[in-house]
Design a protein around this motif. Structure first.
Motif, PDB file in Angstrom:
ATOM      1  N   GLN A 161       0.827  -1.199   0.000  1.00  0.00           N
ATOM      2  CA  GLN A 161       0.000   0.000   0.000  1.00  0.00           C
ATOM      3  C   GLN A 161       0.869   1.259   0.000  1.00  0.00           C
ATOM      4  O   GLN A 161       1.970   1.256   0.556  1.00  0.00           O
ATOM      5  N   VAL A 162       0.363   2.320  -0.631  1.00  0.00           N
ATOM      6  CA  VAL A 162       1.054   3.604  -0.596  1.00  0.00           C
ATOM      7  C   VAL A 162       0.804   4.241   0.772  1.00  0.00           C
ATOM      8  O   VAL A 162      -0.345   4.523   1.128  1.00  0.00           O
ATOM      9  N   VAL A 163       1.883   4.443   1.530  1.00  0.00           N
ATOM     10  CA  VAL A 163       1.739   5.014   2.879  1.00  0.00           C
ATOM     11  C   VAL A 163       2.189   6.471   2.939  1.00  0.00           C
ATOM     12  O   VAL A 163       1.836   7.187   3.882  1.00  0.00           O
ATOM     13  N   HIS A 164       2.962   6.928   1.980  1.00  0.00           N
ATOM     14  CA  HIS A 164       3.348   8.336   1.871  1.00  0.00           C
ATOM     15  C   HIS A 164       3.488   8.671   0.398  1.00  0.00           C
ATOM     16  O   HIS A 164       3.901   7.838  -0.410  1.00  0.00           O
ATOM     17  N   ARG A 165       3.166   9.900   0.040  1.00  0.00           N
ATOM     18  CA  ARG A 165       3.409  10.352  -1.326  1.00  0.00           C
ATOM     19  C   ARG A 165       3.548  11.867  -1.332  1.00  0.00           C
ATOM     20  O   ARG A 165       3.055  12.563  -0.439  1.00  0.00           O
ATOM     21  N   SER A 166       4.218  12.369  -2.344  1.00  0.00           N
ATOM     22  CA  SER A 166       4.401  13.813  -2.478  1.00  0.00           C
ATOM     23  C   SER A 166       3.128  14.461  -3.002  1.00  0.00           C
ATOM     24  O   SER A 166       2.291  13.817  -3.626  1.00  0.00           O
ATOM     25  N   ASP A 167       3.008  15.754  -2.730  1.00  0.00           N
ATOM     26  CA  ASP A 167       1.912  16.548  -3.271  1.00  0.00           C
ATOM     27  C   ASP A 167       2.391  17.276  -4.526  1.00  0.00           C
ATOM     28  O   ASP A 167       3.444  17.916  -4.521  1.00  0.00           O
ATOM     29  N   GLU A 168       1.624  17.162  -5.588  1.00  0.00           N
ATOM     30  CA  GLU A 168       1.961  17.851  -6.833  1.00  0.00           C
ATOM     31  C   GLU A 168       1.701  19.342  -6.685  1.00  0.00           C
ATOM     32  O   GLU A 168       0.690  19.747  -6.109  1.00  0.00           O
ATOM     33  N   GLN A 169       2.602  20.150  -7.193  1.00  0.00           N
ATOM     34  CA  GLN A 169       2.462  21.604  -7.121  1.00  0.00           C
ATOM     35  C   GLN A 169       2.276  22.169  -8.529  1.00  0.00           C
ATOM     36  O   GLN A 169       3.169  22.087  -9.368  1.00  0.00           O
ATOM     37  N   GLN A 170       1.116  22.733  -8.775  1.00  0.00           N
ATOM     38  CA  GLN A 170       0.800  23.321 -10.074  1.00  0.00           C
ATOM     39  C   GLN A 170       0.279  24.739  -9.877  1.00  0.00           C
ATOM     40  O   GLN A 170      -0.551  24.986  -9.000  1.00  0.00           O
ATOM     41  N   HIS A 171       0.756  25.669 -10.702  1.00  0.00           N
ATOM     42  CA  HIS A 171       0.158  27.005 -10.721  1.00  0.00           C
ATOM     43  C   HIS A 171      -1.206  26.945 -11.401  1.00  0.00           C
ATOM     44  O   HIS A 171      -2.163  27.568 -10.957  1.00  0.00           O
ATOM     45  N   TYR A 172      -1.262  26.197 -12.490  1.00  0.00           N
ATOM     46  CA  TYR A 172      -2.499  25.890 -13.188  1.00  0.00           C
ATOM     47  C   TYR A 172      -2.213  24.701 -14.085  1.00  0.00           C
ATOM     48  O   TYR A 172      -1.073  24.202 -14.102  1.00  0.00           O
ATOM     49  N   PHE A 173      -3.214  24.210 -14.793  1.00  0.00           N
ATOM     50  CA  PHE A 173      -3.074  22.960 -15.538  1.00  0.00           C
ATOM     51  C   PHE A 173      -1.808  22.914 -16.387  1.00  0.00           C
ATOM     52  O   PHE A 173      -1.543  23.817 -17.184  1.00  0.00           O
ATOM     53  N   ASN A 174      -1.026  21.859 -16.194  1.00  0.00           N
ATOM     54  CA  ASN A 174       0.191  21.585 -16.962  1.00  0.00           C
ATOM     55  C   ASN A 174       1.247  22.666 -16.806  1.00  0.00           C
ATOM     56  O   ASN A 174       2.116  22.829 -17.664  1.00  0.00           O
ATOM     57  N   THR A 175       1.195  23.401 -15.705  1.00  0.00           N
ATOM     58  CA  THR A 175       2.200  24.435 -15.420  1.00  0.00           C
ATOM     59  C   THR A 175       2.673  24.271 -13.975  1.00  0.00           C
ATOM     60  O   THR A 175       2.135  24.876 -13.053  1.00  0.00           O
ATOM     61  N   PRO A 176       3.679  23.419 -13.771  1.00  0.00           N
ATOM     62  CA  PRO A 176       4.126  23.124 -12.411  1.00  0.00           C
ATOM     63  C   PRO A 176       5.011  24.222 -11.835  1.00  0.00           C
ATOM     64  O   PRO A 176       5.546  25.067 -12.572  1.00  0.00           O
ATOM     65  N   PHE A 177       5.153  24.219 -10.514  1.00  0.00           N
ATOM     66  CA  PHE A 177       6.171  25.042  -9.872  1.00  0.00           C
ATOM     67  C   PHE A 177       7.524  24.662 -10.464  1.00  0.00           C
ATOM     68  O   PHE A 177       7.747  23.509 -10.822  1.00  0.00           O
ATOM     69  N   GLN A 178       8.442  25.624 -10.532  1.00  0.00           N
ATOM     70  CA  GLN A 178       9.734  25.362 -11.165  1.00  0.00           C
ATOM     71  C   GLN A 178      10.778  26.391 -10.754  1.00  0.00           C
ATOM     72  O   GLN A 178      10.448  27.543 -10.463  1.00  0.00           O
ATOM     73  N   LEU A 179      12.024  25.939 -10.728  1.00  0.00           N
ATOM     74  CA  LEU A 179      13.164  26.836 -10.584  1.00  0.00           C
ATOM     75  C   LEU A 179      13.521  27.350 -11.967  1.00  0.00           C
ATOM     76  O   LEU A 179      13.499  26.585 -12.936  1.00  0.00           O
ATOM     77  N   SER A 180      13.854  28.623 -12.081  1.00  0.00           N
ATOM     78  CA  SER A 180      14.140  29.192 -13.396  1.00  0.00           C
ATOM     79  C   SER A 180      15.274  30.197 -13.331  1.00  0.00           C
ATOM     80  O   SER A 180      15.494  30.844 -12.307  1.00  0.00           O
ATOM     81  N   ILE A 181      15.967  30.309 -14.452  1.00  0.00           N
ATOM     82  CA  ILE A 181      16.917  31.405 -14.679  1.00  0.00           C
ATOM     83  C   ILE A 181      16.604  31.968 -16.062  1.00  0.00           C
ATOM     84  O   ILE A 181      16.702  31.256 -17.066  1.00  0.00           O
ATOM     85  N   ALA A 182      16.194  33.216 -16.105  1.00  0.00           N
ATOM     86  CA  ALA A 182      15.783  33.854 -17.353  1.00  0.00           C
ATOM     87  C   ALA A 182      16.785  34.938 -17.739  1.00  0.00           C
ATOM     88  O   ALA A 182      17.490  35.477 -16.877  1.00  0.00           O
ATOM     89  N   PRO A 183      16.868  35.279 -19.018  1.00  0.00           N
ATOM     90  CA  PRO A 183      17.708  36.410 -19.418  1.00  0.00           C
ATOM     91  C   PRO A 183      17.153  37.696 -18.824  1.00  0.00           C
ATOM     92  O   PRO A 183      15.962  37.778 -18.503  1.00  0.00           O
ATOM     93  N   PRO A 184      17.985  38.716 -18.647  1.00  0.00           N
ATOM     94  CA  PRO A 184      17.548  39.962 -17.996  1.00  0.00           C
ATOM     95  C   PRO A 184      16.277  40.546 -18.600  1.00  0.00           C
ATOM     96  O   PRO A 184      15.405  41.038 -17.873  1.00  0.00           O
ATOM     97  N   GLU A 185      16.145  40.462 -19.912  1.00  0.00           N
ATOM     98  CA  GLU A 185      14.982  41.079 -20.547  1.00  0.00           C
ATOM     99  C   GLU A 185      13.687  40.306 -20.271  1.00  0.00           C
ATOM    100  O   GLU A 185      12.586  40.826 -20.508  1.00  0.00           O
TER     101      GLU A 185
END
Length: 297
Positions: A161-185
């Motif tokens: 049996q599954v006794v522990h599991r992670s919670d999915e983090q989504q801002h909205y459908f198919n757009t998960p939380f994420q670490l990012s590095i973007a260009p200055p602009e």
């Protein structure tokens, strides 16, 4: 076509399904991994611990066993950026920090934070985005500490049996939380979350517990009941059996991902959000399968 990861010499004397942990022995993880890049059918395979834009690592320190998965955001390819560079560098940095002992087992978010800060400080900007999941087994306390940012994740199985599991983090459908590095602009425009936003958990584990850590390519294509059916084939806790089961899970997920008539978990989620979708979700798939066992140096 698959790749396999392994780590460590462990004595596995547990019966699958868990034992009482009243002893003072150290615990460790026996881990095997398997994965597929989404472009596998085109014959494009990457070297090392990467499957397409996914990346992973398995590392050991005297105080803990640590593993992680990351899923590079494919949308960066439209801007001439290889998404696997960000996820791969993030996981390699986490692995190095663990091997150097620059972490606290009870604080997996700290591993993510330090790794992400190193990427931000690179003289040559490393552009991209990635989800991430870090799992740490504290060898002496027998506690599992986790940090999950986005829609990769883990589950812990005991007694079938599954006794522990992670919670999915989504801002909205198919757009998960994420670490990012973007260009200055593009700063302020590209979605970027702090490592501190990761969902963090800590709990005790038992000898024989099964820990499955994977990117969303698995969870979007295989519901829990299918995963549990595959895990029933795991008859003992030696590395070869774990390797075979990890391979079987990844292969089944990969096959379902290309089935146009299959109602996948991703398709069901899409329908719940008002979209008429059916079939699997072609994606990179990374699976790390671990068993908690008695540790020997």
């Amino acid at each position: 076509m698959f790749s396999v990861l392994s780590y460590g010499r462990l004595v596995a004397r547990a019966v699958l399904g868990g034992l009482s942990q009243t002893d003072s022995r150290d615990y460790g993880l026996v881990t095997a991994g398997c994965g597929f890049g989404k472009d596998f059918r085109k014959g494009l395979l990457k070297k090392g611990a990467c499957y397409g834009d996914d990346a992973c690592f398995v590392a050991r320190h005297r105080s803990a066993d640590v593993l992680g998965v990351a899923d590079g955001v494919g949308g960066w390819r439209d801007y001439g950026v290889d998404p696997s560079q960000f996820s791969g560098t993030l996981m390699r940095t986490c692995e190095r920090l663990v091997k150097e002992g620059r972490f606290v087992p009870s604080n997996p978010i700290g591993i993510l934070t330090t790794s992400y800060c190193e990427l931000l400080q690179n003289k040559v900007p490393l552009l991209g985005s990635s989800t991430a999941c870090i799992v740490v087994l504290d060898r002496t306390s027998h506690r599992l500490h986790t940090a999950n940012l986005g829609d990769s994740g883990f589950l812990v199985v005991r007694g079938g049996q599954v006794v522990h599991r992670s919670d999915e983090q989504q801002h909205y459908f198919n757009t998960p939380f994420q670490l990012s590095i973007a260009p200055p602009e593009a700063e302020g425009v590209v979605l970027s979350d702090s490592p501190d936003a990761a969902d963090s958990t800590s709990f005790d584990v038992q000898l024989g517990d099964i820990i499955l850590t994977a990117t969303d390519g698995l969870f979007d294509n295989m519901p829990d009941y299918m995963i549990l059916q595959e895990l029933k084939k795991l008859k003992n806790s030696n590395y070869e059996s774990i390797q075979q089961t990890a391979r079987s899970i990844a292969e089944q997920a990969h096959e379902l991902a290309y089935d146009p008539n299959y109602m996948s978990p991703f398709a069901q989620f899409a329908c719940d959000n008002g979209l008429n979708v059916r079939g699997g979700k072609p994606d990179d798939i990374t699976v790390l399968l671990s068993i908690v066992a008695e540790y020997t140096d």
